[in-house]
Design an enzyme around this catalytic site. Structure first.
Site, mmCIF file in Angstrom:
data_model
loop_
_atom_site.group_PDB
_atom_site.id
_atom_site.type_symbol
_atom_site.label_atom_id
_atom_site.label_comp_id
_atom_site.label_asym_id
_atom_site.label_seq_id
_atom_site.Cartn_x
_atom_site.Cartn_y
_atom_site.Cartn_z
ATOM 1 N N CYS A 130 13.982 11.562 6.460
ATOM 2 C CA CYS A 130 13.833 11.215 8.231
ATOM 3 C C CYS A 130 15.156 11.615 8.898
ATOM 4 O O CYS A 130 15.168 11.701 10.015
ATOM 5 C CB CYS A 130 13.206 9.829 8.188
ATOM 6 N N GLU A 168 9.428 16.944 14.495
ATOM 7 C CA GLU A 168 9.733 16.857 12.967
ATOM 8 C C GLU A 168 9.313 17.682 12.216
ATOM 9 O O GLU A 168 7.932 17.560 11.790
ATOM 10 C CB GLU A 168 9.650 15.327 12.497
ATOM 11 N N THR A 226 1.012 8.055 12.668
ATOM 12 C CA THR A 226 0.416 6.747 12.079
ATOM 13 C C THR A 226 1.150 5.613 12.676
ATOM 14 O O THR A 226 0.483 4.763 12.492
ATOM 15 C CB THR A 226 0.608 7.202 10.697
ATOM 16 N N GLY A 234 6.828 5.832 7.858
ATOM 17 C CA GLY A 234 6.113 6.920 7.884
ATOM 18 C C GLY A 234 5.991 7.487 9.054
ATOM 19 O O GLY A 234 7.155 7.322 10.121
ATOM 20 N N GLU A 269 9.500 2.076 10.964
ATOM 21 C CA GLU A 269 10.661 2.926 10.754
ATOM 22 C C GLU A 269 9.791 4.366 10.558
ATOM 23 O O GLU A 269 9.165 4.567 9.761
ATOM 24 C CB GLU A 269 11.334 2.533 9.535
ATOM 25 N N LYS A 308 0.815 -1.315 -0.074
ATOM 26 C CA LYS A 308 -0.138 0.051 0.053
ATOM 27 C C LYS A 308 1.021 1.269 0.038
ATOM 28 O O LYS A 308 1.268 1.613 0.988
ATOM 29 C CB LYS A 308 -1.039 0.080 1.331
#
Length: 521
Positions: A310, A424, A258, A254, A276, A201
Site C-alpha cells: 500500500c 491504486e 471495501t 484493505g 487502513e 477474518k
C-alpha cells in the site's frame, strides 16, 4: 526467549487442511462448502478455504464474548507470558511459515523469512512489553468549589482525576492478502494484549499461514475463545462479522472501496472502527539529491513484493534537470538486478501477483496507459527465464508457465489526470513524471484522493523539512522509503483511512478510556 512449548506444523502444502478455529477447536464450515485456492507461481490448486457463513460467525463471536471476562481480568503479566510464547513459536517455525506463505501469496521465500515472519514475532514481544509495563495513565488535579451540608453553601475543595484504560470487548480483525500473517499479527498482538477477545477474518485469497497460526495459538495455551479465526469471503463471513451486535470494535485493512462499505455498516451501529486503506504514494526527487541512492531505493519502492504494497512508491516525480539521468539509471538497474521468477529461488527479487484476477486487473491498467499514448516499457532482465512478454506485460516463465507473473513496468509521458496516475494499481507498475519547481512538486504530490505515504529526496535540510511538512500523508520519509518504526503512528488521510494504529496508538484504539474523578476536601 521465554520458556515455551513446541508445535509441529505441516511442512508441505499438501498436508495443510484449512479449518475454522473457534473456541479452541478446529471445525469445518457449517455449510460444508469450500473456496478454491491457487498457488500463484504455478496456477495449480492448493489448500481450499472454508466458505464460512453467518452461523460460523455467530459461533465464533459467542465464544469470544464468553471468554472476555476471564481474559480481560487476567493479570497483564500472565497475558504477556502467553504473547511471548506465541512469538517464540513463530520464530521457531520461521522457515516453514515463510515457505508456505510464499506458495500461497507469491512473495519470495527470502523476503518472508527475512522480514515478514520475524516482524510477526516482534509485534507480540512489543505488546507483551507494553502490557507488562502497564498503559501510561493521565493524572490531573484541580481546585474547585463544592457543596457540603447545604446546597447553597459553597466551600473550597479539590479533586484528583486519573484515566483508566479498559478492554473494549469482542474485536473483529479483518486482514488483506499482501502481507497475510504479518497483518494478522499486527492487529492481534495489541488486541489481546490489552484484554480483548477477537474474531479474525483473514482474506480468502491467502489464508494458509493464518490457519497455521491457530496451531501456534493452541500450543501457546491461549485460552479457548480468546482468539477465533473464521475463513471465508467478505460477503458471506466479513459482512456478518462487521454487523454482529456483540462486536464492539473493528480493525480493517484493505482496499478503499471495501473499506468505505465497512465504515458505512459499522458507523450506523456505533462501533469503533479503524480503517487502513489504499494508497497511491508519491516521491519527490530533487536535483540536489544523492541520485545513485535515490535510484536504488526507488527501484525497491516500485517493485518490492510485486508492487503489492500500500506504501509502494508508484508515483515518482523527478526534477527535470535530472529526469533523463534518473530514468537511464532506473532502467539499467532494473534490467540488471531485478529478477522475476520462482519465489523459492533466493536470487528472485519478486514473484507472481496473488491471483489470476489480480493479474488481469494490473495488466488492464498497463493496456489503458498504452491506449492513452503513454510510453510503456517492460524492463525484463535478460538473465531471467522469460519465454514470452505479452502486450499487457504478462511474463511467461520457463517451468512456471501457469504463474501470474508481470514484467517490471515503467510508464512515462502519461497525463497527471490519467487513471493510471490516480488509482491504486497494486502491482509492479510505476509512473515517472518530471517537475520544475518545488511548488509544482508539492502540488503534484497532493493531487490525489489518497494520503497514506510519501517520500522526499534532497540534500538540502531546510528544503527537506519544508516539503515534508506540506505533503498530505500519514507517513512521510526524507531520503528513504519504508524505514519502519513500529512505535510511531500508522494510518492515512482521505481515502487512505480514518485512524492511527501501531505502538501506543494501538493501545488507545483497542481500549476504552475512562476518566475517574475523586473528590478530596
Amino acid at each position: 526467549m521465554t520458556k515455551c512449548c513446541t508445535v509441529t506444523l505441516p511442512t508441505e502444502m499438501r498436508d495443510v487442511k484449512i479449518q475454522n478455529y473457534i473456541n479452541g477447536e478446529w471445525a469445518a464450515p457449517s455449510s460444508g462448502a469450500y473456496l478454491k485456492n491457487y498457488n500463484p507461481a504455478t496456477g495449480m490448486e492448493i489448500a481450499p478455504i472454508p466458505d464460512s457463513k453467518s452461523a460460523d460467525i455467530d459461533y465464533a463471536v459467542h465464544a469470544a464474548k464468553s471468554a472476555f471476562p476471564m481474559w480481560s481480568n487476567m493479570p497483564g503479566v500472565e497475558r504477556a507470558a502467553i504473547l511471548n510464547c506465541i512469538a517464540d513459536l513463530i520464530d521457531q517455525n520461521c522457515n516453514i511459515l515463510a515457505t508456505l506463505e510464499s506458495q500461497d501469496q507469491g512473495k519470495t521465500v527470502a523476503s518472508a523469512a527475512a522480514i515478514d515472519i520475524p516482524k510477526c514475532a516482534a509485534y507480540f514481544r512489543q505488546f507483551a512489553n507494553y502490557i507488562t509495563e502497564g498503559i501510561r495513565e493521565t493524572e490531573s488535579s484541580m481546585k474547585l468549589v463544592c457543596t457540603t451540608s447545604s446546597i447553597n453553601k459553597l466551600v473550597p475543595s479539590s479533586q484528583r482525576a486519573t484515566t483508566q484504560h479498559v478492554a473494549s470487548g469482542v474485536a473483529a480483525l479483518i486482514t488483506p492478502w499482501n502481507f497475510p500473517l504479518l497483518m494478522v499479527c499486527e492487529k492481534l498482538a495489541p488486541c489481546i494484549a490489552v484484554g480483548n477477545t477477537c474474531v479474525i477474518k483473514p482474506t480468502e485469497l491467502t489464508s494458509v499461514t493464518s490457519y497455521l497460526l491457530t496451531h501456534i495459538l493452541q500450543a501457546a495455551a491461549v485460552p479457548k475463545g480468546v482468539v477465533n479465526i473464521v475463513f471465508g469471503s467478505g460477503v458471506n463471513a466479513g459482512e456478518p462479522l462487521v454487523k454482529h451486535r456483540d462486536v464492539r470494535l473493528i480493525s480493517f485493512t484493505g482496499g478503499s472501496v471495501t473499506g468505505s462499505k465497512v465504515g458505512a455498516l459499522a458507523g450506523g451501529l456505533f462501533k469503533r472502527v479503524s480503517l487502513e486503506l489504499g494508497g497511491k504514494c508519491p516521491s519527490l526527487v530533487f536535483s540536489d539529491c544523492d541520485l545513485e541512492y535515490a535510484i536504488t531505493t526507488h527501484v525497491r519502492g516500485a517493485y518490492q513484493n510485486q508492487g503489492e504494497v500500500c506504501l509502494s512508491a508508484s508515483r515518482q516525480y523527478v526534477q527535470r534537470d535530472i529526469y533523463e539521468r534518473f530514468l537511464d539509471g532506473f532502467r539499467q538497474q532494473v534490467r540488471q538486478e531485478v529478477h522475476v521468477g520462482d519465489p523459492a529461488n533466493p536470487a528472485t527479487f519478486y514473484g507472481p501477483v496473488v491471483t489470476k484476477q489480480h493479474m488481469e486487473k494490473v495488466t488492464s491498467y498497463i493496456r489503458l496507459a498504452q491506449e492513452e499514448g503513454a510510453t510503456v516499457e517492460f524492463l525484463v532482465n535478460p538473465k531471467d527465464s522469460v519465454t514470452n512478454v505479452s502486450t499487457g506485460g504478462r511474463l511467461t516463465i520457463e517451468g512456471l508457465e501457469g504463474g501470474y507473473f508481470i514484467a517490471p513496468t515503467l510508464i512515462t509521458n502519461v497525463s497527471q489526470g490519467s487513471r493510471v496516475m490516480q488509482e491504486e494499481i497494486f502491482g509492479p507498475v510505476v509512473c515517472v513524471l518530471p517537475f520544475d519547481t518545488e511548488e509544482e512538486a508539492v502540488q503534484l504530490a497532493n493531487d490525489t484522493q489518497y494520503g497514506l505515504g510519501a517520500s522526499v529526496w534532497t540534500e538540502d535540510p531546510e528544503k527537506l523539512e519544508r516539503v515534508m511538512r506540506q505533503i498530505n500523508a500519514g507517513s512521510v520519509w526524507g531520503n528513504n522509503w519504508l524505514a519502519w518504526d513500529d512505535c510511531m503512528p500508522f494510518g492515512g488521510m482521505g481515502c487512505s483511512g480514518t485512524s492511527r494504529e501501531h505502538g501506543p496508538w494501538s493501545l488507545e484504539f483497542y481500549t476504552e478510556t475512562k476518566a475517574l474523578y475523586t473528590h478530596t476536601v
